[in-house]
Motif scaffolding. Structure first.
Motif, PDB file in Angstrom:
ATOM      1  N   MET A 159      29.705   8.600  -7.457  1.00  0.00           N
ATOM      2  CA  MET A 159      30.459   8.436  -6.419  1.00  0.00           C
ATOM      3  C   MET A 159      31.201   7.178  -6.308  1.00  0.00           C
ATOM      4  O   MET A 159      32.330   6.930  -6.254  1.00  0.00           O
ATOM      5  CB  MET A 159      30.381   9.265  -5.324  1.00  0.00           C
ATOM      6  CG  MET A 159      29.963  10.617  -5.386  1.00  0.00           C
ATOM      7  SD  MET A 159      31.508  11.479  -5.944  1.00  0.00           S
ATOM      8  CE  MET A 159      32.618  11.419  -4.753  1.00  0.00           C
ATOM      9  N   GLN A 160      30.295   6.279  -6.530  1.00  0.00           N
ATOM     10  CA  GLN A 160      30.431   4.776  -6.251  1.00  0.00           C
ATOM     11  C   GLN A 160      30.765   3.948  -7.481  1.00  0.00           C
ATOM     12  O   GLN A 160      31.862   3.125  -7.475  1.00  0.00           O
ATOM     13  CB  GLN A 160      29.126   4.110  -5.655  1.00  0.00           C
ATOM     14  CG  GLN A 160      29.499   2.718  -5.005  1.00  0.00           C
ATOM     15  CD  GLN A 160      28.538   2.228  -4.235  1.00  0.00           C
ATOM     16  OE1 GLN A 160      27.488   2.714  -4.084  1.00  0.00           O
ATOM     17  NE2 GLN A 160      28.621   0.810  -3.879  1.00  0.00           N
ATOM     18  N   TYR A 161      30.565   4.353  -8.613  1.00  0.00           N
ATOM     19  CA  TYR A 161      30.853   3.729  -9.834  1.00  0.00           C
ATOM     20  C   TYR A 161      31.388   4.590 -10.924  1.00  0.00           C
ATOM     21  O   TYR A 161      31.638   4.075 -12.187  1.00  0.00           O
ATOM     22  CB  TYR A 161      29.492   2.932 -10.421  1.00  0.00           C
ATOM     23  CG  TYR A 161      29.000   2.047  -9.392  1.00  0.00           C
ATOM     24  CD1 TYR A 161      29.518   0.895  -8.946  1.00  0.00           C
ATOM     25  CD2 TYR A 161      27.686   2.293  -8.739  1.00  0.00           C
ATOM     26  CE1 TYR A 161      28.918  -0.113  -8.150  1.00  0.00           C
ATOM     27  CE2 TYR A 161      27.196   1.291  -7.786  1.00  0.00           C
ATOM     28  CZ  TYR A 161      27.899   0.325  -7.449  1.00  0.00           C
ATOM     29  OH  TYR A 161      27.205  -0.579  -6.545  1.00  0.00           O
ATOM     30  N   GLY A 162      31.796   5.669 -10.822  1.00  0.00           N
ATOM     31  CA  GLY A 162      32.519   6.645 -11.811  1.00  0.00           C
ATOM     32  C   GLY A 162      31.559   6.865 -12.729  1.00  0.00           C
ATOM     33  O   GLY A 162      30.158   6.995 -12.655  1.00  0.00           O
ATOM     34  N   GLN A 163      31.991   7.230 -14.268  1.00  0.00           N
ATOM     35  CA  GLN A 163      31.421   7.483 -15.253  1.00  0.00           C
ATOM     36  C   GLN A 163      30.934   6.182 -15.935  1.00  0.00           C
ATOM     37  O   GLN A 163      30.372   6.616 -17.036  1.00  0.00           O
ATOM     38  CB  GLN A 163      32.314   8.276 -16.023  1.00  0.00           C
ATOM     39  CG  GLN A 163      32.851   9.407 -15.558  1.00  0.00           C
ATOM     40  CD  GLN A 163      31.773  10.567 -15.361  1.00  0.00           C
ATOM     41  OE1 GLN A 163      30.846  10.640 -16.186  1.00  0.00           O
ATOM     42  NE2 GLN A 163      31.768  11.478 -14.397  1.00  0.00           N
ATOM     43  N   ASN A 164      30.970   5.172 -15.358  1.00  0.00           N
ATOM     44  CA  ASN A 164      30.597   3.869 -16.196  1.00  0.00           C
ATOM     45  C   ASN A 164      29.039   3.742 -16.369  1.00  0.00           C
ATOM     46  O   ASN A 164      28.524   3.234 -17.464  1.00  0.00           O
ATOM     47  CB  ASN A 164      30.819   2.524 -15.422  1.00  0.00           C
ATOM     48  CG  ASN A 164      32.428   2.221 -15.445  1.00  0.00           C
ATOM     49  OD1 ASN A 164      33.191   2.634 -16.366  1.00  0.00           O
ATOM     50  ND2 ASN A 164      32.981   1.697 -14.401  1.00  0.00           N
ATOM     51  N   ASN A 165      28.188   4.574 -15.847  1.00  0.00           N
ATOM     52  CA  ASN A 165      26.647   4.483 -15.847  1.00  0.00           C
ATOM     53  C   ASN A 165      26.234   5.694 -16.565  1.00  0.00           C
ATOM     54  O   ASN A 165      24.997   6.089 -16.037  1.00  0.00           O
ATOM     55  CB  ASN A 165      26.097   3.891 -14.867  1.00  0.00           C
ATOM     56  CG  ASN A 165      26.050   2.490 -14.675  1.00  0.00           C
ATOM     57  OD1 ASN A 165      25.478   1.720 -15.153  1.00  0.00           O
ATOM     58  ND2 ASN A 165      27.410   2.103 -13.806  1.00  0.00           N
ATOM     59  N   PHE A 166      27.040   6.450 -17.139  1.00  0.00           N
ATOM     60  CA  PHE A 166      26.524   7.866 -17.771  1.00  0.00           C
ATOM     61  C   PHE A 166      25.780   8.639 -16.890  1.00  0.00           C
ATOM     62  O   PHE A 166      24.780   9.051 -17.089  1.00  0.00           O
ATOM     63  CB  PHE A 166      25.677   7.346 -18.979  1.00  0.00           C
ATOM     64  CG  PHE A 166      26.190   6.465 -19.934  1.00  0.00           C
ATOM     65  CD1 PHE A 166      27.434   6.652 -20.449  1.00  0.00           C
ATOM     66  CD2 PHE A 166      25.587   5.043 -19.862  1.00  0.00           C
ATOM     67  CE1 PHE A 166      27.894   5.581 -21.267  1.00  0.00           C
ATOM     68  CE2 PHE A 166      26.189   4.120 -20.715  1.00  0.00           C
ATOM     69  CZ  PHE A 166      27.469   4.386 -21.278  1.00  0.00           C
ATOM     70  N   PRO A 167      26.548   9.134 -15.635  1.00  0.00           N
ATOM     71  CA  PRO A 167      25.711  10.181 -14.673  1.00  0.00           C
ATOM     72  C   PRO A 167      25.016  11.388 -15.135  1.00  0.00           C
ATOM     73  O   PRO A 167      24.002  11.691 -15.081  1.00  0.00           O
ATOM     74  CB  PRO A 167      26.669  10.276 -13.814  1.00  0.00           C
ATOM     75  CG  PRO A 167      28.078  10.047 -14.247  1.00  0.00           C
ATOM     76  CD  PRO A 167      27.822   9.131 -15.262  1.00  0.00           C
ATOM     77  N   GLN A 168      25.829  11.791 -16.232  1.00  0.00           N
ATOM     78  CA  GLN A 168      25.262  13.293 -16.925  1.00  0.00           C
ATOM     79  C   GLN A 168      23.767  12.890 -17.569  1.00  0.00           C
ATOM     80  O   GLN A 168      23.071  13.741 -17.477  1.00  0.00           O
ATOM     81  CB  GLN A 168      26.335  13.623 -17.908  1.00  0.00           C
ATOM     82  CG  GLN A 168      27.463  14.192 -17.293  1.00  0.00           C
ATOM     83  CD  GLN A 168      27.475  15.492 -16.849  1.00  0.00           C
ATOM     84  OE1 GLN A 168      26.299  16.108 -16.828  1.00  0.00           O
ATOM     85  NE2 GLN A 168      28.348  15.909 -16.158  1.00  0.00           N
ATOM     86  N   MET A 169      23.740  11.822 -18.139  1.00  0.00           N
ATOM     87  CA  MET A 169      22.630  11.361 -18.903  1.00  0.00           C
ATOM     88  C   MET A 169      21.365  11.189 -17.830  1.00  0.00           C
ATOM     89  O   MET A 169      20.323  11.691 -18.149  1.00  0.00           O
ATOM     90  CB  MET A 169      22.631  10.017 -19.818  1.00  0.00           C
ATOM     91  CG  MET A 169      21.354   9.723 -20.248  1.00  0.00           C
ATOM     92  SD  MET A 169      21.488   7.949 -21.122  1.00  0.00           S
ATOM     93  CE  MET A 169      21.438   6.962 -19.515  1.00  0.00           C
TER      94      MET A 169
END
Length: 375
Positions: free
Chosen positions: A321-331
């Motif tokens: 929510m804070q940084y979007g998809q930049n840090n690979f949340p699914q992984m």
């Protein structure tokens, strides 16, 4: 042959290169990238980092055009990564490596990494003989140094380093907002690497750009202390100030980003105690605005009959929510779920909510998380 200079710790990451079309990651602006490479090397820096999947498999070719074809091989250090997540059997290692050599048009890599190790990928790589392949490459002179990039918990990092002392260095995500994160575990992973005597290469020091574009309240703290220092400079200097860090990668997308980085990394000075206090203040501000006000006390987990990793899932959700998809949340969600109940496994027994000091509506949040991460 180029060698690392301890005073030149800025690595040029080829994951977010300048584009001709912002909507097309394959449309790399070779002209601009070449000029950035010229400027970077002219300042005495030499570490270029690429990988098989970057820019939809066009990064290595861009590095070839902007760097390899234009400079002698001893003018730079080139790092590449085995795409372990694409390997389906032992025979794949040689095929991927040969492809990378051809794309880059080099005879060897200075630094070569197993890409994105975590518990799941560590087990696969062990089963397929990936570590043996890395040792073979080094013995044959096709790579000079072997290591791995890592996205998981510190105990998994320790397990890998215990099993494979031949790994010479580790690449970890390290930045001030993830320093004490229970998901990323920057500090714990850094401490583990130091305990094993492994040099550290830092990735995501600016958290995919998230720490370069701060909320107003956080940005003002830095601006009041040092008006001319960019938010990104604080993040990169924080990473470079940690003992044992040999390189900090920055995915520079424009000449202006490069110039900003050179302005403080060309003559690098570690953060002072007062500067670290400003970072602590900014970190507090950023944590105040998290989407789910979970403190990771873990009271909710103690009585959960489905063994759901509630704080872990909340942390992944907050990161997204804070940084979007930049840090690979699914992984990160997938790795938080290993050996645990999924968010969708909630049976709505209400036990967790009765133990939550923050009075979070846990069951409602788990439904949202399940919809996002389990599609």
């Amino acid at each position: 042959m180029a060698e690392l200079n301890p005073q030149k710790r800025l690595g040029f990451g080829a994951m977010r290169l300048p584009l001709l079309n912002p909507d097309d990651p394959t449309s790399i602006d070779i002209g601009t990238y070449s000029k950035m490479i010229d400027r970077y090397l002219a300042q005495g820096f030499c570490y270029i980092d690429t990988a098989y999947p970057y820019h939809k498999e066009h990064s290595e070719e861009a590095v070839c055009e902007a760097l390899v074809k234009r400079y002698p091989r001893d003018a730079y250090l080139l790092a590449d990564k085995m795409p372990a997540f694409l390997v389906k059997g032992p025979e794949d290692y040689e095929r991927f490596f040969d492809t990378q050599l051809k794309r880059c048009q080099v005879d060897y890599f200075d630094y070569y990494l197993l890409h994105n190790m975590g518990r799941d990928r560590f087990e696969e790589t062990t089963r397929y003989g990936g570590f043996e392949f890395m040792k073979k490459l080094k013995a044959e002179g096709k790579v000079r140094h072997i290591g791995f990039s890592f996205h998981d918990r510190a105990d998994v990092l320790e397990e890998i380093l215990l099993a494979h002392p031949e790994m010479e260095f580790v690449q970890i995500q390290l930045n001030y907002i993830d320093w004490d994160s229970e998901i990323i575990q920057s500090r714990k992973c850094w401490e583990t690497a130091r305990r094993f005597g492994k040099p550290v290469i830092v990735m995501e020091p600016v958290k995919g750009g998230g720490l370069a574009n701060l909320p107003k309240k956080a940005a003002e703290i830095f601006r009041e202390y040092s008006p001319d220092a960019s938010p990104a400079s604080w993040a990169i200097r924080f990473a470079a100030s940690q003992e044992g860090v040999m390189m900090v990668l920055s995915g520079m997308s424009s000449p202006s980003q490069l110039e900003d980085n050179l302005s403080y990394m060309d003559d690098f000075h570690p953060l002072s105690r007062e500067e670290l206090e400003q970072i602590s203040r900014v970190t507090d501000v950023l944590r105040e605005i998290q989407a789910i006000p979970c403190t990771s006390c873990k009271y909710c987990v103690d009585e959960c009959p489905m063994n759901i990793n509630i704080p872990g899932y909340f942390s992944v959700y907050n990161l997204m929510m804070q940084y979007g998809q930049n840090n690979f949340p699914q992984m990160h969600y997938r790795r938080q779920a290993l050996g645990r109940g999924a968010a969708s496994d909630c049976i709505e027994c209400h036990s967790c909510e009765g133990h939550c000091p923050q009075h979070i509506k846990i069951m409602d949040q788990l439904k949202v998380i399940a919809d996002i991460f389990e599609k």
